[in-house]
Write a protein that holds these residues in place. Sequence first.
Motif, PDB file in Angstrom:
ATOM      1  N   ALA A  22      -0.124  12.409   3.468  1.00 58.84           N
ATOM      2  CA  ALA A  22      -1.053  11.331   3.140  1.00 58.84           C
ATOM      3  C   ALA A  22      -0.744  10.085   3.967  1.00 58.84           C
ATOM      4  O   ALA A  22      -1.641   9.411   4.491  1.00 58.84           O
ATOM      5  CB  ALA A  22      -0.973  11.009   1.654  1.00 58.84           C
ATOM      6  N   LYS A  23       0.527   9.800   4.111  1.00 62.37           N
ATOM      7  CA  LYS A  23       0.949   8.634   4.879  1.00 62.37           C
ATOM      8  C   LYS A  23       0.446   8.736   6.318  1.00 62.37           C
ATOM      9  O   LYS A  23      -0.110   7.800   6.875  1.00 62.37           O
ATOM     10  CB  LYS A  23       2.479   8.574   4.886  1.00 62.37           C
ATOM     11  CG  LYS A  23       3.034   7.263   4.365  1.00 62.37           C
ATOM     12  CD  LYS A  23       4.533   7.265   4.577  1.00 62.37           C
ATOM     13  CE  LYS A  23       5.254   7.032   3.273  1.00 62.37           C
ATOM     14  NZ  LYS A  23       6.709   7.115   3.439  1.00 62.37           N
ATOM     15  N   GLY A  24       0.636   9.925   6.889  1.00 63.14           N
ATOM     16  CA  GLY A  24       0.189  10.150   8.267  1.00 63.14           C
ATOM     17  C   GLY A  24      -1.292   9.898   8.418  1.00 63.14           C
ATOM     18  O   GLY A  24      -1.730   9.198   9.338  1.00 63.14           O
ATOM     19  N   ILE A  33       0.839  -1.204   0.000  1.00 57.21           N
ATOM     20  CA  ILE A  33       0.000   0.000   0.000  1.00 57.21           C
ATOM     21  C   ILE A  33       0.871   1.251   0.000  1.00 57.21           C
ATOM     22  O   ILE A  33       0.686   2.164  -0.819  1.00 57.21           O
ATOM     23  CB  ILE A  33      -0.950  -0.010   1.210  1.00 57.21           C
ATOM     24  CG1 ILE A  33      -2.097  -0.988   0.966  1.00 57.21           C
ATOM     25  CG2 ILE A  33      -1.497   1.392   1.491  1.00 57.21           C
ATOM     26  CD1 ILE A  33      -3.021  -1.172   2.143  1.00 57.21           C
ATOM     27  N   PHE A  34       1.858   1.304   0.873  1.00 54.37           N
ATOM     28  CA  PHE A  34       2.703   2.494   0.950  1.00 54.37           C
ATOM     29  C   PHE A  34       3.544   2.671  -0.304  1.00 54.37           C
ATOM     30  O   PHE A  34       3.719   3.785  -0.802  1.00 54.37           O
ATOM     31  CB  PHE A  34       3.599   2.435   2.188  1.00 54.37           C
ATOM     32  CG  PHE A  34       2.882   2.864   3.434  1.00 54.37           C
ATOM     33  CD1 PHE A  34       2.093   4.008   3.436  1.00 54.37           C
ATOM     34  CD2 PHE A  34       2.967   2.127   4.597  1.00 54.37           C
ATOM     35  CE1 PHE A  34       1.420   4.414   4.581  1.00 54.37           C
ATOM     36  CE2 PHE A  34       2.304   2.529   5.737  1.00 54.37           C
ATOM     37  CZ  PHE A  34       1.530   3.670   5.737  1.00 54.37           C
ATOM     38  N   GLY A  78       3.152   5.861  -2.803  1.00 52.82           N
ATOM     39  CA  GLY A  78       4.290   6.727  -3.120  1.00 52.82           C
ATOM     40  C   GLY A  78       4.464   6.852  -4.623  1.00 52.82           C
ATOM     41  O   GLY A  78       4.686   7.942  -5.160  1.00 52.82           O
ATOM     42  N   ASN A  79       4.300   5.733  -5.318  1.00 51.79           N
ATOM     43  CA  ASN A  79       4.450   5.709  -6.770  1.00 51.79           C
ATOM     44  C   ASN A  79       3.409   6.592  -7.445  1.00 51.79           C
ATOM     45  O   ASN A  79       3.733   7.377  -8.331  1.00 51.79           O
ATOM     46  CB  ASN A  79       4.339   4.257  -7.245  1.00 51.79           C
ATOM     47  CG  ASN A  79       4.480   4.127  -8.750  1.00 51.79           C
ATOM     48  OD1 ASN A  79       3.500   4.071  -9.454  1.00 51.79           O
ATOM     49  ND2 ASN A  79       5.728   4.107  -9.224  1.00 51.79           N
ATOM     50  N   VAL A  80       2.143   6.471  -6.987  1.00 50.83           N
ATOM     51  CA  VAL A  80       1.078   7.276  -7.591  1.00 50.83           C
ATOM     52  C   VAL A  80       1.358   8.761  -7.391  1.00 50.83           C
ATOM     53  O   VAL A  80       1.217   9.572  -8.310  1.00 50.83           O
ATOM     54  CB  VAL A  80      -0.292   6.893  -6.978  1.00 50.83           C
ATOM     55  CG1 VAL A  80      -1.384   7.854  -7.430  1.00 50.83           C
ATOM     56  CG2 VAL A  80      -0.654   5.468  -7.346  1.00 50.83           C
ATOM     57  N   PHE A  81       1.819   9.121  -6.206  1.00 51.53           N
ATOM     58  CA  PHE A  81       2.138  10.520  -5.935  1.00 51.53           C
ATOM     59  C   PHE A  81       3.278  10.999  -6.833  1.00 51.53           C
ATOM     60  O   PHE A  81       3.235  12.092  -7.383  1.00 51.53           O
ATOM     61  CB  PHE A  81       2.518  10.709  -4.466  1.00 51.53           C
ATOM     62  CG  PHE A  81       1.327  10.966  -3.580  1.00 51.53           C
ATOM     63  CD1 PHE A  81       0.539   9.909  -3.131  1.00 51.53           C
ATOM     64  CD2 PHE A  81       0.988  12.248  -3.208  1.00 51.53           C
ATOM     65  CE1 PHE A  81      -0.555  10.152  -2.328  1.00 51.53           C
ATOM     66  CE2 PHE A  81      -0.116  12.493  -2.409  1.00 51.53           C
ATOM     67  CZ  PHE A  81      -0.888  11.446  -1.964  1.00 51.53           C
ATOM     68  N   THR A  82       4.292  10.165  -6.982  1.00 55.02           N
ATOM     69  CA  THR A  82       5.433  10.559  -7.796  1.00 55.02           C
ATOM     70  C   THR A  82       5.023  10.747  -9.258  1.00 55.02           C
ATOM     71  O   THR A  82       5.422  11.707  -9.909  1.00 55.02           O
ATOM     72  CB  THR A  82       6.543   9.493  -7.708  1.00 55.02           C
ATOM     73  OG1 THR A  82       6.749   9.196  -6.328  1.00 55.02           O
ATOM     74  CG2 THR A  82       7.840   9.983  -8.306  1.00 55.02           C
ATOM     75  N   LEU A  83       4.203   9.812  -9.759  1.00 53.06           N
ATOM     76  CA  LEU A  83       3.768   9.911 -11.156  1.00 53.06           C
ATOM     77  C   LEU A  83       2.971  11.189 -11.375  1.00 53.06           C
ATOM     78  O   LEU A  83       2.935  11.735 -12.466  1.00 53.06           O
ATOM     79  CB  LEU A  83       2.924   8.701 -11.536  1.00 53.06           C
ATOM     80  CG  LEU A  83       3.671   7.369 -11.667  1.00 53.06           C
ATOM     81  CD1 LEU A  83       2.717   6.255 -12.038  1.00 53.06           C
ATOM     82  CD2 LEU A  83       4.797   7.483 -12.681  1.00 53.06           C
ATOM     83  N   ASN A  84       2.295  11.664 -10.338  1.00 52.47           N
ATOM     84  CA  ASN A  84       1.522  12.900 -10.455  1.00 52.47           C
ATOM     85  C   ASN A  84       2.336  14.125 -10.062  1.00 52.47           C
ATOM     86  O   ASN A  84       1.777  15.191  -9.796  1.00 52.47           O
ATOM     87  CB  ASN A  84       0.259  12.818  -9.603  1.00 52.47           C
ATOM     88  CG  ASN A  84      -0.764  11.878 -10.237  1.00 52.47           C
ATOM     89  OD1 ASN A  84      -1.220  12.121 -11.350  1.00 52.47           O
ATOM     90  ND2 ASN A  84      -1.078  10.812  -9.547  1.00 52.47           N
TER      91      ASN A  84
END
Lengths: 503, 358
Positions: free
Chosen positions: B336-338, B315-316, B320-326
């Motif tokens: 978001a993690k928090g 999940i993490f 992280g990947n989705v955030f980076t791609l965006n």
Amino acid sequence: MNDAPLLTMRGIVKRFPGVLALGGVELEVRAGEVHCLLGQNGAGKSTLIKVLSASYQPDEGQILWEGEPVALSTPQTAMDLGISTIYQELDLVPDLSVAENIFLGHELSTAGFSQRGETLRRTRDLLARLGHSEIPATRSVGRLSPAAQQIVSMARALSQDTRLLILDEPSAVLDQGEVNNLFRVIRDLTTEGVAVVYISHRLEEIRQIGDRITVLKDGSTVATGLAVDQTPTSELIKLMTGRSIEYVFPPRGEVVEPTGDPVLEVTGLELAGVFTGVDLSVRAGEIVGLAGLVGAGRSEILETLYGARRPSAGTVRVAGRELRRGSVPAAVKAGVGLAPEERKSQGLLLDQAIYANITVSTLGRFSRFGLLDSRAERKRSAEVAESLDVRPAGVDRLVRLLSGGNQQKVVLARWLLRGCRVLLLDEPTRGVDVGARAEIYALVRSLADSGVAVVVVSSEVEEVLGLADRVLVVREGRVVHEGPAGEIDESRVLDLVMEGKVA
Amino acid sequence: MSEQSTNRQGGAVENTVTPSTDTVTVERAAAESGRGGGGGLMSGSFGRNLGLVVALLLICAAGVITAGDRFASIDNTLTILRFASTIGVVSIGMTFVITGGGIDLSVGAILALCSVWATTFATQTMAGDTHWVIMVFVALAVGSACGLVNGVLIAYGKVVPFITTLAMLAAARGLAEIISERRTQIVTVDGFKDFFSADVLGVPFLVIIFAVVSVAGWILFNRTTFGRRTLAVGGNPEAARLAGINVNRHTVLLYVLVGFCCGLAALMLVSRTTTGSSTHGTLLELDVIAAVVIGGTLLTGGRGTIAGTVLGVLIFATLGNVFTLNNQDTSTQAVAKGVIIIVAVLLQQRLARNATST
């Protein structure tokens, strides 16, 4: 207004998923009386108390306070009415002082500043009223004895305007002198018009202190408002268990001839500051009982010879071989098993299944190269559990959900499965109801008959005398008497136990 | 699942209808409720993992919607998995420690120390002269040794795990800086690089290591005496001790295990970055503990799940990947993690309450 009883409960029903904890409880408590609540473990006493202190909300039923319907929706509303509960497991903060604990939640303060002097003065008054002015108001509660902690709990209840005091097995941690003091306090309170709900397994205590009795069984009231002085004990047992049983001890085995070498041999065992010079030898098939007051060092003796504490002197031999000092694994390996005093905190993994609790000391037997054969585990533990009649049947249930007697059987099943030479039982029937007691006594005797050497510690002199072949009386860390159980009676044991106190 | 809940309701209804003075009925009802309770718990842990799978799928859906083919490609999936594998290996070890009633804050620092020690000039020279496997031994030995120090201090020195591993966190990273003189060390041993960057049928070797460690961890946790004792030690250490379990020794083994996992993860990170550095694994402990906790392992010990941990890691990593791609920066990711951690723990507590009131 005074005609109505202080508290009336009608048709109280409480359900938990899949379990009917209370199925219609009736209870009526008058101001100034001591109302005893009797029932086996699992009869619903604890749930009822939690309804009264508003920790649980009932699903059905009505609660009347001085004849007026009330909703006990939060613990605060119960407290505001004047309902105080002293639980079996004390709810004190160990690192706070006596005074701070007593006034926790309703601290005395002016404009947010705590009134230290006034708090201490009122604390000393309360302790004096309870006959325990020797408890220092500034000492942290964690450093007090269990009995003193209970007095602090009582003082806390009294610090509020208490009109109904609920005592859940208050005598479990007290010795006889402290119980007498407790009764004195209870009588003082009732003459002031406070109502007391008193819960205990000990029928003789109820005879001493109680006015009326309500009996619960399987979550329902089976009798209510029985006058204590007009109800024979046999009647009460019959109501609680649904069958007539006596407080039976199994017959002793054949007269123990002093033949054969002792299985357990303890010489000069000492734990500095707790007990000293303990010699003990137990043969196969023999049950030896240790009697004494709380704090005399009985439990510590058991724990030390089990290796859970490291002795400052002395040796423990099992079948002739000396055990490594202070090592539980060494003791277990040599065939010693312990059913500890605090079953829940020392004996059981409450959130694990029954079978995992039974096999925890024999895991090696069910594994190959470290891999567990879970099916074999379940099968073997089910066999043992069944032979001990652990109820309900089935070993996948969480131990937390069992009654006290059945939890004790799980601990015994663990050692039965392992097959031990020496079994140490610390308060084997604490928190166990009358019916299950007889079963546990019979079980211990049959274990002895099969060749196990058993050592039993109990606060109940009757239990030690009834169960053991030989009795040791411990006072202030020393063995003051040793002899066959048949040659000593209860009053003599009590004399021996108290002697030091008188002097 | 639905069948079971009907069953349970049925039991309750029967219970209320029958007068409970009838002992036989009560006993039967109690036995039934016991079975219902067991089933409920099983469906509880199953349900919890199902919840994690749903969360993972939701994040994937968000990835597909916002990044389209850049997200839903084999290359990107392997990137996520490769990233997850390092954290994942450490998380498996951490699941044991936390279930056993402990915590290890020093995993990131231990990883850094292992990465540096395995890539010093001396180690690499020796590895170059003999065999690259020397580097593997060094990393695993250093990790295990750090775990041993932690474990001995905690079990026999009776220093609380939080403090012990906090001290190790500071000390191990400091030592890594001293050894490396704060310089990044480049891996020059080709055998090592070739071995770890290989793939089997298109699956990177790192991902295979993660998979193997996960499966081995699951077996160790659920099917061995070691796993059972971990539950006992974490659930009630006093009862475990009095049942004859050597609690101190077991505690040491738990920290050695997580230290070993750090050594392994260090090798994976070294091969991925082809460097050893004292800054590797900074704040790794947070990611790892977060993954373990949202997976459903109780921080108080006594209950844990390997499958949940693996899902938590995925999940993490995916998030992280989705955030980076965006093109979102890491700060947004951290927020978001928090939020996710808190939501997951709140849900978990709910489930735990339901389970105990049964």
